[in-house]
Scaffold this active site. Structure first.
Site, mmCIF file in Angstrom:
data_model
loop_
_atom_site.group_PDB
_atom_site.id
_atom_site.type_symbol
_atom_site.label_atom_id
_atom_site.label_comp_id
_atom_site.label_asym_id
_atom_site.label_seq_id
_atom_site.Cartn_x
_atom_site.Cartn_y
_atom_site.Cartn_z
ATOM 1 N N ASN A 109 0.854 -1.187 0.000
ATOM 2 C CA ASN A 109 0.000 0.000 0.000
ATOM 3 C C ASN A 109 0.887 1.233 0.000
ATOM 4 O O ASN A 109 2.013 1.190 0.478
ATOM 5 C CB ASN A 109 -0.889 0.002 1.248
ATOM 6 C CG ASN A 109 -1.823 1.205 1.287
ATOM 7 O OD1 ASN A 109 -2.423 1.563 0.268
ATOM 8 N ND2 ASN A 109 -1.923 1.856 2.433
ATOM 9 N N HIS A 111 0.892 5.255 1.310
ATOM 10 C CA HIS A 111 0.171 6.176 2.182
ATOM 11 C C HIS A 111 0.896 7.529 2.184
ATOM 12 O O HIS A 111 2.122 7.569 2.306
ATOM 13 C CB HIS A 111 0.101 5.597 3.601
ATOM 14 C CG HIS A 111 -0.743 6.425 4.510
ATOM 15 N ND1 HIS A 111 -2.125 6.415 4.468
ATOM 16 C CD2 HIS A 111 -0.410 7.324 5.468
ATOM 17 C CE1 HIS A 111 -2.601 7.253 5.364
ATOM 18 N NE2 HIS A 111 -1.582 7.830 5.987
ATOM 19 N N ASP A 148 -2.635 0.638 7.714
ATOM 20 C CA ASP A 148 -1.390 1.420 7.568
ATOM 21 C C ASP A 148 -0.341 1.041 8.611
ATOM 22 O O ASP A 148 0.469 1.891 9.018
ATOM 23 C CB ASP A 148 -1.678 2.939 7.663
ATOM 24 C CG ASP A 148 -2.612 3.423 6.568
ATOM 25 O OD1 ASP A 148 -2.581 2.843 5.473
ATOM 26 O OD2 ASP A 148 -3.376 4.375 6.812
HETATM 27 C C1 GRF Z 1 -2.469 8.766 -2.975
HETATM 28 O O1 GRF Z 1 -2.213 9.976 -2.323
HETATM 29 C C2 GRF Z 1 -2.145 7.590 -2.085
HETATM 30 O O2 GRF Z 1 -1.060 7.827 -1.231
HETATM 31 C C3 GRF Z 1 -3.404 7.427 -1.281
HETATM 32 O O3 GRF Z 1 -4.439 7.697 -2.206
HETATM 33 C C4 GRF Z 1 -3.961 8.566 -3.219
HETATM 34 C C5 GRF Z 1 -4.221 7.891 -4.537
HETATM 35 O O4 GRF Z 1 -3.904 8.722 -5.615
HETATM 36 N N1 GRF Z 1 -3.464 6.114 -0.677
HETATM 37 P P1 GRF Z 1 -3.974 8.201 -7.103
HETATM 38 O O5 GRF Z 1 -5.364 7.601 -7.282
HETATM 39 O O6 GRF Z 1 -2.897 7.160 -7.280
HETATM 40 O O7 GRF Z 1 -3.766 9.397 -7.974
#
Ligand code: GRF
Length: 317
Positions: A109, A111, A148
């Protein structure tokens, strides 16, 4: 190189991380990765990046399903495509224990904070900004039973500037997300990640070998696409000797580049060189016999693993 990693990406929205992963597969940076499926749990504009690349996409709406039933449907898709690695990229749903256990240490994941700060929220950038932190950032981690909380693979620290808003900070963090997510996938696909307790250990094996100066090798090591045409043009004339040095740390790569430039040669370095962290990367040294000899002498005086790298360069010249 081991067999290819079959990748699935799970999204819920914009898909900018997915887009960069697709671009990096196309360029050859993620040469060992095959994107097999992209799954969304709601209408997600990001699906278009997979569609344009010719990758199967699936929309699994939750509707009346429980979270477990929804996971089950997603797992059926993953099984069908024999998926080795699942990347959550803005997937707004918590995977249930059965899913997490089945794909133990095969789910990543991203974050947008320096975990464990500002975890378990979809407003991590806003919360960090409101708190007044001076350093924020992003984290790629393996997924465990918590939210997370899994073992951390790579983090990038991103400074908060005076005059920042939540939006400007978020977009600065996003640029680093794009760099570290693909890097984490690359390391996984090269079998370089092992987990010891809560710690992810990244395997490092410094190897020096002769190479040809061409676009293919530049893209494979991850040189920024914008820099490429000029770089090849500029270095063609000095490329008497070209050496690929594997598993250099960013700070070592920067010193090698500085030394080579001072000697009239050059060094191609990947985007992740900007990370202030110890993530191994590959560089390409470009010069002539004499410059390489001087480089070896210089690196022997330098800190970190540079004296070892110097010995390996010497034995390849
Ligand atoms: C990113 O900021 C990621 O860290 C979070 O959700 C957002 C997704 O952005 N988990 P995208 O859809 O990849 O543009």
């Amino acid at each position: 190189m081991a067999s290819k990693t079959n990748l699935a990406v799970l999204i819920s929205g914009r898909g900018s991380n997915l887009k960069v992963i697709v671009d990096n597969i196309k360029s050859g940076y993620l040469e060992n990765v095959e994107l097999k499926a992209v799954v969304a749990n709601r209408e997600a504009p990001g699906l278009k990046y997979a569609e344009n690349f010719g990758v199967p996409t699936y929309m699994v709406l939750q509707g009346d399903l429980t979270l477990e039933e929804h996971d089950e449907k997603v797992m059926q898709i993953l099984e069908k495509h024999k998926i080795d690695l699942i990347c959550l990229a803005g997937y707004l749903q918590i995977l249930q224990p059965k899913f997490v256990n089945k794909y133990k240490w095969k789910i990543m994941n991203i974050h947008p904070s320096l975990l464990p700060a500002f975890g378990n929220t979809i407003h991590a950038q806003r919360e960090a900004f409101d708190y007044g932190v001076k350093l924020s950032g992003c984290t790629v981690h393996f997924v465990d039973a918590g939210v997370d909380t899994g073992p951390i693979i790579i983090q990038a620290a991103v400074p908060v500037k005076e005059g920042d808003s939540e939006e400007t900070l978020a977009s600065r963090i996003l640029e680093f997300e794009h760099t570290i997510y693909s890097k984490a996938i690359k390391l996984f696909s090269e079998n370089k990640l092992t987990i010891e307790g809560r710690k992810v250990v990244v395997k490092r094996d410094i190897i020096v070998s002769p190479e040809k100066l061409d676009l293919k090798i530049m893209r494979r090591i991850g040189v920024s696409e914008k820099a490429l045409p000029n770089f090849i043009e500029k270095t063609k004339a000095i490329a008497e000797k070209v050496l690929l040095v594997k598993d250099v740390m960013p700070r070592e790569a920067i010193i090698m580049k500085q030394e080579m430039l001072a000697l009239g040669g050059d060094c191609a370095v990947p985007k992740e060189c900007v990370l202030n962290s110890l993530v191994p990367l590959d560089v390409l040294i470009i010069g002539n016999e004499k410059q390489l000899e001087s480089l070896v002498k210089k690196l022997k005086q330098q800190p970190f693993n540079l004296p070892i790298i110097a010995e390996k360069i010497k034995s390849q010249k």
